[in-house]
Scaffold this motif. Sequence first.
Motif, PDB file in Angstrom:
ATOM      1  N   TYR B 230       1.420 -10.210  -2.741  1.00  0.00           N
ATOM      2  CA  TYR B 230       1.309  -9.556  -4.048  1.00  0.00           C
ATOM      3  C   TYR B 230       0.095  -8.632  -4.018  1.00  0.00           C
ATOM      4  O   TYR B 230      -0.997  -9.040  -3.611  1.00  0.00           O
ATOM      5  CB  TYR B 230       1.145 -10.589  -5.170  1.00  0.00           C
ATOM      6  CG  TYR B 230       1.172  -9.958  -6.544  1.00  0.00           C
ATOM      7  CD1 TYR B 230       2.381  -9.662  -7.159  1.00  0.00           C
ATOM      8  CD2 TYR B 230      -0.011  -9.590  -7.189  1.00  0.00           C
ATOM      9  CE1 TYR B 230       2.420  -9.044  -8.389  1.00  0.00           C
ATOM     10  CE2 TYR B 230       0.024  -8.963  -8.417  1.00  0.00           C
ATOM     11  CZ  TYR B 230       1.237  -8.689  -9.019  1.00  0.00           C
ATOM     12  OH  TYR B 230       1.273  -8.061 -10.223  1.00  0.00           O
ATOM     13  N   TYR B 251       2.801 -16.716  -9.140  1.00  0.00           N
ATOM     14  CA  TYR B 251       3.731 -15.648  -8.768  1.00  0.00           C
ATOM     15  C   TYR B 251       4.917 -16.228  -8.001  1.00  0.00           C
ATOM     16  O   TYR B 251       6.079 -15.909  -8.294  1.00  0.00           O
ATOM     17  CB  TYR B 251       2.993 -14.587  -7.946  1.00  0.00           C
ATOM     18  CG  TYR B 251       3.881 -13.455  -7.499  1.00  0.00           C
ATOM     19  CD1 TYR B 251       4.443 -12.593  -8.442  1.00  0.00           C
ATOM     20  CD2 TYR B 251       4.182 -13.254  -6.155  1.00  0.00           C
ATOM     21  CE1 TYR B 251       5.281 -11.565  -8.043  1.00  0.00           C
ATOM     22  CE2 TYR B 251       5.007 -12.231  -5.753  1.00  0.00           C
ATOM     23  CZ  TYR B 251       5.557 -11.393  -6.694  1.00  0.00           C
ATOM     24  OH  TYR B 251       6.390 -10.385  -6.311  1.00  0.00           O
ATOM     25  N   PHE B 289      -2.795 -10.666  -9.911  1.00  0.00           N
ATOM     26  CA  PHE B 289      -1.650 -11.131 -10.705  1.00  0.00           C
ATOM     27  C   PHE B 289      -2.084 -11.656 -12.077  1.00  0.00           C
ATOM     28  O   PHE B 289      -1.249 -11.863 -12.964  1.00  0.00           O
ATOM     29  CB  PHE B 289      -0.890 -12.223  -9.937  1.00  0.00           C
ATOM     30  CG  PHE B 289       0.397 -12.653 -10.577  1.00  0.00           C
ATOM     31  CD1 PHE B 289       1.407 -11.721 -10.823  1.00  0.00           C
ATOM     32  CD2 PHE B 289       0.622 -13.973 -10.953  1.00  0.00           C
ATOM     33  CE1 PHE B 289       2.597 -12.098 -11.416  1.00  0.00           C
ATOM     34  CE2 PHE B 289       1.816 -14.357 -11.546  1.00  0.00           C
ATOM     35  CZ  PHE B 289       2.812 -13.427 -11.776  1.00  0.00           C
ATOM     36  N   ASN B 293      -0.024 -13.302 -15.488  1.00  0.00           N
ATOM     37  CA  ASN B 293       0.083 -14.725 -15.233  1.00  0.00           C
ATOM     38  C   ASN B 293      -0.156 -15.542 -16.500  1.00  0.00           C
ATOM     39  O   ASN B 293      -1.257 -15.544 -17.045  1.00  0.00           O
ATOM     40  CB  ASN B 293      -0.955 -15.102 -14.165  1.00  0.00           C
ATOM     41  CG  ASN B 293      -0.889 -16.560 -13.785  1.00  0.00           C
ATOM     42  OD1 ASN B 293      -0.044 -17.300 -14.287  1.00  0.00           O
ATOM     43  ND2 ASN B 293      -1.792 -16.970 -12.909  1.00  0.00           N
TER      44      ASN B 293
END
Lengths: 305, 336
Positions: B230, B251, B289, B293
Amino acid sequence: MIRFLLGRLGESALAVLGVVTIVFIVTRLLGDPAILMLPVGATPEQLASFRAELGIDRPLVVQYADFLWNAVRGDFGRSFQHNRPAIEVVAERMPATLELASSAIALGLLIGGGAGMIAAMNRGTALEVFVMLLALLGQATPVFWLGLMLILFFAVDLGWFPTGGAGTFWHLALPALTLATFTSASIARLLRSSVIDVLREDYVRTARAKGLLPRTVMVWHIARNALIPVATMVGILAGELLGGSVITETVFAWPGVGRVIIQAIEVKDFPVVQAGIMMIAVTFVSINFLVDLLYGVLDPRIRLR
Amino acid sequence: MSGILDVSGLTVRFDTPAGTVHAVNDVSYSLADGETLGVVGESGSGKSVHVLAMLGLIARPPGRIAGGSVTFGGRDLLTLSEAELRDVRGGQIGFVFQDPMTSLNPVLTVGRQIAEPVIRHRGLSPRQAWQRAAELLDLVGIADPERRLRQYPHQFSGGMRQRVMIAIAVACNPKLLIADEPTTALDVTVQAQILGLVRDLKARMGMSVIWITHDMGVVAGLADTVQVMYGGRIVERGPVRAIFKDPRNAYTWGLLRALPDHGQRVQRRLHQIEGQPPDLYAPPKGDPFAPRNPFATPRCFEQIPPLVPAAGAVPGHLVAAWYDLPRLLAQRGDAR
Ligand SMILES: Nc1ncnc2c1ncn2[C@@H]1O[C@H](COP(=O)(O)OP(=O)(O)OP(=O)(O)O)[C@@H](O)[C@H]1O
Ligand SMILES: [Mg+2]
């Protein structure tokens, strides 16, 4: 492939027919040949018998069919000026025209091909900009002007080359160079963009991922594909060279078909003009047919369709 | 750690007029002999660039390797000259790319394209290489190889072309096969055939495989180890069962939640997780992320989590996360 070629052959025949028709119409529009050709003060009887002799007293359709039939047999009548078949007068000048045009194409492929490759492989550098500026200049320079300048400088001032005529390599050099300036420039610009397109192709990445040597990638994966559009361009250039031969051949006193047409126009030798235009048209169409054949050789997707 | 391939701190940047793209950031992992590694992640997560960069296949400029090392066969690939890398590419490491329709040269026969690497790396004569190409076509399951060799790519279907690509990639018995989304462009039945072929070839030739994909189903069926990327980073990595059963990064969890039934080998594209992909021009100072998240903690926005062994997980299961996903999921009363 066979169907493709037959189709192209049909198109070529149509193109030639079109040219014949235009030549026919134009010559009829030029006026009454009897009045143009007979001395002023000819009697009506003389004019009428002259028209009958030429066959131009018959209906237009009949004349057209007759003209077509004769054109197919290569019979455009006798040259008034030389008093032999017009086609003969033109045909003996054909080798000179072809020599000049093919030299210009060959030189153009050599110089333009090299320059286009160099530009594409040196993207974003001053070298690329320089090469492309030269190409732009080469494409924009009028052929007759360039021809005259070359004659003035290299033939008149420096005396390195003859100012005109044909026969030796030295006679060929200046006119070939003049024409090659345009062809090289066109080929360089097309090849550069074509190579840049090919460089983005996935199969070039595949070739590199196989660990092939740079020259193998260059020749077989990049150039081999980038040349396909150049083949079409060569056909177009050949047409322009033949059409433009009237100008170059006049500037350089090159004894080709273009020059013979100009001379014939000056003395109203219409059979020679017609035969000359036909000769150039047929050559142009034939070259493009050959280019299509070449296209099939270069691109299996067309050959195997 | 020592395996056939050791990647350490690999970092790749693209210097573009719009700014510097942080495409691959500090990627480290090791691939064992005979291991199949599945690399997953959404578009732009650096999956392709990280493998292309190893072998000098990214355009430089704009690309630039900003750091790291990639040890293969006792040498650091990143310090090799272009000529040395050429010997590795296609010889010791084979590549298969995504789109079989555009990855083969349209004007050369298939036979020639398969023979090329054999001539180049094995030094066979063109005639011997042609013979070898016929064997290879047979190996990848293409009938009537002698005739097929003389044909051009446009005379092959997509699946057949991908078989040809695989034949090219394994032509020189590479130690490592890298496949970058090789089945994405193919329809489902053909995908399954290609997967079967690769499993078969791997067993026969004993090579390691890096398989890049969007498809969790493919990963489940093929990989020993899964690596989730990611924003140009590895966010989780571990044995395939552990990743599917016990994801530790939010993720990964989001990707798996999209699969219809846990563990079921259904071919599915990666679930689109809500929110914007990370801005690779100006990466955030924390976990990339975090903004997407639901489990993000304040620390996630402040600091990049290191990739470390996950607490209480099987050996080799690594995760980059400041939060404890299993505990948070249990709190939510959501076992999965
Ligand atoms: N030549 C380039 N110039 C600038 N940026 C690039 C270049 N090549 C790749 N990138 C960027 O690097 C990042 C990573 O790209 P990469 O191709 O590795 O993604 P990916 O994970 O393989 O995605 P996909 O699933 O779409 O193939 C992307 O943001 C991409 O835009
Ligand atoms: Mg990719």
